[in-house]
Scaffold this motif. Structure first.
Motif, PDB file in Angstrom:
ATOM      1  N   VAL A  32       0.833  -1.192   0.000  1.00  0.00           N
ATOM      2  CA  VAL A  32       0.000   0.000   0.000  1.00  0.00           C
ATOM      3  C   VAL A  32       0.873   1.249   0.000  1.00  0.00           C
ATOM      4  CG1 VAL A  32      -1.965  -1.072   1.144  1.00  0.00           C
ATOM      5  CG2 VAL A  32      -0.202   0.009   2.532  1.00  0.00           C
ATOM      6  N   VAL A  33       0.321   2.303  -0.558  1.00  0.00           N
ATOM      7  CA  VAL A  33       0.935   3.623  -0.452  1.00  0.00           C
ATOM      8  C   VAL A  33       0.036   4.420   0.479  1.00  0.00           C
ATOM      9  CG1 VAL A  33       2.082   3.530  -2.690  1.00  0.00           C
ATOM     10  CG2 VAL A  33      -0.206   4.502  -2.536  1.00  0.00           C
ATOM     11  N   ASP A  34       0.615   5.332   1.187  1.00  0.00           N
ATOM     12  CA  ASP A  34      -0.124   6.060   2.199  1.00  0.00           C
ATOM     13  C   ASP A  34       0.017   7.552   1.970  1.00  0.00           C
ATOM     14  OD1 ASP A  34      -1.726   6.388   4.391  1.00  0.00           O
ATOM     15  OD2 ASP A  34      -0.249   5.732   5.864  1.00  0.00           O
ATOM     16  N   ARG A 127      -8.802   2.367  -2.722  1.00  0.00           N
ATOM     17  CA  ARG A 127      -8.866   2.564  -1.269  1.00  0.00           C
ATOM     18  C   ARG A 127      -9.816   1.515  -0.697  1.00  0.00           C
ATOM     19  NH1 ARG A 127      -8.721   8.461   1.308  1.00  0.00           N
ATOM     20  NH2 ARG A 127      -7.728   9.045  -0.626  1.00  0.00           N
ATOM     21  N   THR A 132      -9.513   5.320   5.543  1.00  0.00           N
ATOM     22  CA  THR A 132      -8.064   5.179   5.489  1.00  0.00           C
ATOM     23  C   THR A 132      -7.477   5.986   4.345  1.00  0.00           C
ATOM     24  OG1 THR A 132      -6.228   3.617   5.341  1.00  0.00           O
ATOM     25  CG2 THR A 132      -8.178   3.076   4.075  1.00  0.00           C
ATOM     26  N   THR A 133      -6.215   6.369   4.498  1.00  0.00           N
ATOM     27  CA  THR A 133      -5.500   7.024   3.402  1.00  0.00           C
ATOM     28  C   THR A 133      -4.651   6.011   2.642  1.00  0.00           C
ATOM     29  OG1 THR A 133      -3.643   7.608   4.850  1.00  0.00           O
ATOM     30  CG2 THR A 133      -5.402   9.251   4.577  1.00  0.00           C
ATOM     31  N   GLN A 134      -4.666   4.757   3.088  1.00  0.00           N
ATOM     32  CA  GLN A 134      -3.887   3.725   2.408  1.00  0.00           C
ATOM     33  C   GLN A 134      -4.588   3.310   1.115  1.00  0.00           C
ATOM     34  OE1 GLN A 134      -3.340   0.651   5.357  1.00  0.00           O
ATOM     35  NE2 GLN A 134      -1.334   1.506   5.869  1.00  0.00           N
ATOM     36  N   LYS A 135      -3.766   3.138   0.067  1.00  0.00           N
ATOM     37  CA  LYS A 135      -4.299   2.796  -1.246  1.00  0.00           C
ATOM     38  C   LYS A 135      -3.390   1.766  -1.912  1.00  0.00           C
ATOM     39  CE  LYS A 135      -4.495   7.445  -1.141  1.00  0.00           C
ATOM     40  NZ  LYS A 135      -3.909   8.672  -1.513  1.00  0.00           N
ATOM     41  N   LYS A 136      -3.985   0.900  -2.691  1.00  0.00           N
ATOM     42  CA  LYS A 136      -3.230  -0.003  -3.552  1.00  0.00           C
ATOM     43  C   LYS A 136      -3.301   0.570  -4.955  1.00  0.00           C
ATOM     44  CE  LYS A 136      -3.949  -4.140  -0.855  1.00  0.00           C
ATOM     45  NZ  LYS A 136      -4.382  -5.545  -0.863  1.00  0.00           N
ATOM     46  N   ARG A 177       6.036   5.152  -2.220  1.00  0.00           N
ATOM     47  CA  ARG A 177       6.248   4.884  -0.784  1.00  0.00           C
ATOM     48  C   ARG A 177       7.410   5.680  -0.224  1.00  0.00           C
ATOM     49  NH1 ARG A 177       5.919  -1.286   0.521  1.00  0.00           N
ATOM     50  NH2 ARG A 177       5.076  -0.541   2.480  1.00  0.00           N
TER      51      ARG A 177
END
Length: 178
Positions: A32-34, A127, A132-136, A177
């Motif tokens: 994931v990228v945040d 998302r 969440t702010t985490q995304k693939k 990242r």
């Protein structure tokens, strides 16, 4: 880790047209990228400004070959920072070698049409939930063959395409990242 599927992600703008495509692949990051700074425009700029030199070499060879049969060439060049800074991400705008066909808050649909085939590339930040702010990141390619030559053309292109997309996604995730 990168996974591959032969279907369009359910949250993609391309999903509604899935039945019209003859070929589909989707490479998705499991990492994931945040952070809010990793919006779709930032991710697209990272994608457009990177890529190993061997990809440029392959595209240059491809351009020389397809020019002989009257197909469009890529006019390949890595986007310079100034060009990237000037991008407005408006429909119809050229983003590197691609045209922007559609967009949403978390996705860009890029592509190109030619006499032998039309293709669309989805760059999607998926998302898992709104909290969440985490995304693939997913890069999905969908191709519609316009004639027999398009099908023949794609046979040798397909393995290189898959190698290139997998490599670019891996590098994209690394850059996003930080």
């Amino acid at each position: 880790m990168i996974t591959k599927q032969n279907k369009i992600p359910s949250r993609s703008l391309l999903k509604q047209d899935e039945a019209s495509f003859h070929y589909i692949d989707s490479f998705q990051s499991q990492a994931v990228v945040d952070g809010e700074q990793n919006d779709i425009q930032h991710i697209a700029k990272l994608l457009l400004s990177s890529g190993p030199a061997w990809i440029d070499t392959l595209m240059a060879i491809r351009d020389q070959l397809v020019k002989l049969v009257g197909l469009k060439t890529s006019d390949l060049h890595k986007a310079k920072q100034q060009e990237l800074d000037e991008l407005k991400f408006e429909l119809g705008e050229q983003l590197g070698i691609f045209k922007l066909y559609a967009r949403s808050e978390n996705e860009l649909i890029l592509g190109k049409d030619d006499k032998h085939l039309d293709f669309r590339v989805s760059l999607l930040l998926d998302r898992p939930n709104a909290e969440t702010t985490q995304k693939k990141i997913a890069i999905t390619t969908a191709v519609q063959f316009n004639n027999l030559f398009g099908r023949i053309y794609f046979v040798p292109v397909k393995p290189f395409h898959q190698l290139i997309v997998r490599r670019m996604l891996k590098e994209l995730v690394r850059k996003a990242r930080g």
